[in-house]
Design a protein around this motif. Sequence first.
Motif, PDB file in Angstrom:
ATOM      1  N   HIS A  46      -2.702 -21.016  14.826  1.00 16.73           N
ATOM      2  CA  HIS A  46      -3.164 -21.509  13.531  1.00 16.73           C
ATOM      3  C   HIS A  46      -2.159 -21.130  12.458  1.00 16.73           C
ATOM      4  O   HIS A  46      -1.258 -20.311  12.685  1.00 16.73           O
ATOM      5  N   LEU A  47      -2.340 -21.700  11.276  1.00 19.29           N
ATOM      6  CA  LEU A  47      -1.509 -21.315  10.143  1.00 19.29           C
ATOM      7  C   LEU A  47      -1.717 -19.831   9.913  1.00 19.29           C
ATOM      8  O   LEU A  47      -2.842 -19.350   9.876  1.00 19.29           O
ATOM      9  N   GLY A  48      -0.648 -19.104   9.800  1.00 15.65           N
ATOM     10  CA  GLY A  48      -0.729 -17.671   9.604  1.00 15.65           C
ATOM     11  C   GLY A  48      -0.540 -16.874  10.883  1.00 15.65           C
ATOM     12  O   GLY A  48      -0.363 -15.665  10.831  1.00 15.65           O
ATOM     13  N   SER A  49      -0.602 -17.540  12.033  1.00 13.52           N
ATOM     14  CA  SER A  49      -0.362 -16.801  13.268  1.00 13.52           C
ATOM     15  C   SER A  49       1.141 -16.559  13.415  1.00 13.52           C
ATOM     16  O   SER A  49       1.961 -17.251  12.825  1.00 13.52           O
ATOM     17  N   ASN A  50       1.498 -15.570  14.206  1.00 10.91           N
ATOM     18  CA  ASN A  50       2.897 -15.208  14.408  1.00 10.91           C
ATOM     19  C   ASN A  50       3.514 -16.190  15.408  1.00 10.91           C
ATOM     20  O   ASN A  50       3.343 -16.053  16.618  1.00 10.91           O
ATOM     21  N   VAL A  51       4.205 -17.181  14.888  1.00 14.66           N
ATOM     22  CA  VAL A  51       4.758 -18.259  15.709  1.00 14.66           C
ATOM     23  C   VAL A  51       5.752 -17.715  16.726  1.00 14.66           C
ATOM     24  O   VAL A  51       5.693 -18.056  17.914  1.00 14.66           O
ATOM     25  N   TRP A  85      -2.906 -20.525  31.488  1.00 13.28           N
ATOM     26  CA  TRP A  85      -3.010 -20.119  30.090  1.00 13.28           C
ATOM     27  C   TRP A  85      -3.562 -21.292  29.301  1.00 13.28           C
ATOM     28  O   TRP A  85      -3.091 -22.415  29.428  1.00 13.28           O
ATOM     29  N   VAL A  86      -4.586 -21.037  28.491  1.00 19.03           N
ATOM     30  CA  VAL A  86      -5.168 -22.073  27.638  1.00 19.03           C
ATOM     31  C   VAL A  86      -5.242 -21.532  26.215  1.00 19.03           C
ATOM     32  O   VAL A  86      -5.824 -20.480  25.966  1.00 19.03           O
ATOM     33  N   GLY A  87      -4.627 -22.252  25.309  1.00 16.51           N
ATOM     34  CA  GLY A  87      -4.689 -21.910  23.891  1.00 16.51           C
ATOM     35  C   GLY A  87      -5.604 -22.876  23.171  1.00 16.51           C
ATOM     36  O   GLY A  87      -6.025 -23.899  23.719  1.00 16.51           O
ATOM     37  N   LEU A  88      -5.914 -22.542  21.926  1.00 11.38           N
ATOM     38  CA  LEU A  88      -6.732 -23.425  21.091  1.00 11.38           C
ATOM     39  C   LEU A  88      -6.098 -23.481  19.712  1.00 11.38           C
ATOM     40  O   LEU A  88      -5.731 -22.440  19.148  1.00 11.38           O
ATOM     41  N   ALA A  89      -5.941 -24.682  19.176  1.00 14.64           N
ATOM     42  CA  ALA A  89      -5.359 -24.880  17.850  1.00 14.64           C
ATOM     43  C   ALA A  89      -6.442 -24.636  16.811  1.00 14.64           C
ATOM     44  O   ALA A  89      -7.306 -25.482  16.586  1.00 14.64           O
ATOM     45  N   GLY A  90      -6.416 -23.464  16.217  1.00 13.44           N
ATOM     46  CA  GLY A  90      -7.402 -23.100  15.213  1.00 13.44           C
ATOM     47  C   GLY A  90      -7.616 -21.599  15.224  1.00 13.44           C
ATOM     48  O   GLY A  90      -7.158 -20.897  16.122  1.00 13.44           O
ATOM     49  N   ASN A  97       4.842 -29.367  16.823  1.00 14.30           N
ATOM     50  CA  ASN A  97       5.982 -28.846  16.058  1.00 14.30           C
ATOM     51  C   ASN A  97       6.224 -27.365  16.346  1.00 14.30           C
ATOM     52  O   ASN A  97       7.371 -26.934  16.448  1.00 14.30           O
ATOM     53  N   LEU A  98       5.163 -26.586  16.492  1.00  7.28           N
ATOM     54  CA  LEU A  98       5.290 -25.174  16.832  1.00  7.28           C
ATOM     55  C   LEU A  98       5.998 -25.022  18.174  1.00  7.28           C
ATOM     56  O   LEU A  98       6.939 -24.238  18.309  1.00  7.28           O
ATOM     57  N   LEU A  99       5.567 -25.780  19.171  1.00  9.07           N
ATOM     58  CA  LEU A  99       6.179 -25.709  20.495  1.00  9.07           C
ATOM     59  C   LEU A  99       7.638 -26.164  20.460  1.00  9.07           C
ATOM     60  O   LEU A  99       8.506 -25.533  21.071  1.00  9.07           O
ATOM     61  N   ASN A 100       7.905 -27.250  19.749  1.00 10.92           N
ATOM     62  CA  ASN A 100       9.282 -27.759  19.662  1.00 10.92           C
ATOM     63  C   ASN A 100      10.220 -26.743  19.034  1.00 10.92           C
ATOM     64  O   ASN A 100      11.395 -26.666  19.404  1.00 10.92           O
TER      65      ASN A 100
END
Length: 185
Positions: free
Chosen positions: A168-173, A147-152, A87-90
């Motif tokens: 993560h929740l609270g990160s600057n989307v 580039w590699v991200g991690l969900a958390g 959902n963040l990416l979309n």
Amino acid sequence: LTLPIDESLERILQASAEYTLSEVSTALLGSFSQHFGLPLRRDASAFEALRDRSDAYLEANGHRPTVWLACLGQLAEHNGRASFVRNLLNAGGIEACLSDAALSTEDQVRAFQESSTHYAIICGTDAAYGEQASPTATALKKAGATWVGLAGKAREELQTDGIDSFLHLGSNVLETLESLWTRME
């Protein structure tokens, strides 16, 4: 595009066929602001601009920009974070390709290479991250991930050379999406 505030609905609808929704909305707000002297801005305009970039990317490349989601464990274990990331990416016009559940690191890498993207996000539980996040990130980098991200949230044991960002929740989307877009273009 300029639209006086007193334009008819028909003229606005005609403009919406000729311009993007973002352009029409910006023009209407600008006209409203000029007419009433109130500065207005729409919170969604930055995300709409990213989706406009996605449309231009699609036009130029025949597909939307894509990020591989390396899902660790069974569906019930990674689904919450994978859904959050998708959902963040979309929201920024980026598509997510999900791996099958419970793939080995080698299978994740093989599937990543077949996806034709250079970007990956690891999704799983905190327990899975403790055992698999660093080796998976390292393997994805060796396989061509730029580039590699991690969900958390970032944790000391996850601060490796292979993981570039934490989502993560609270990160600057918006900041995360704009940074990813800069890499993709």
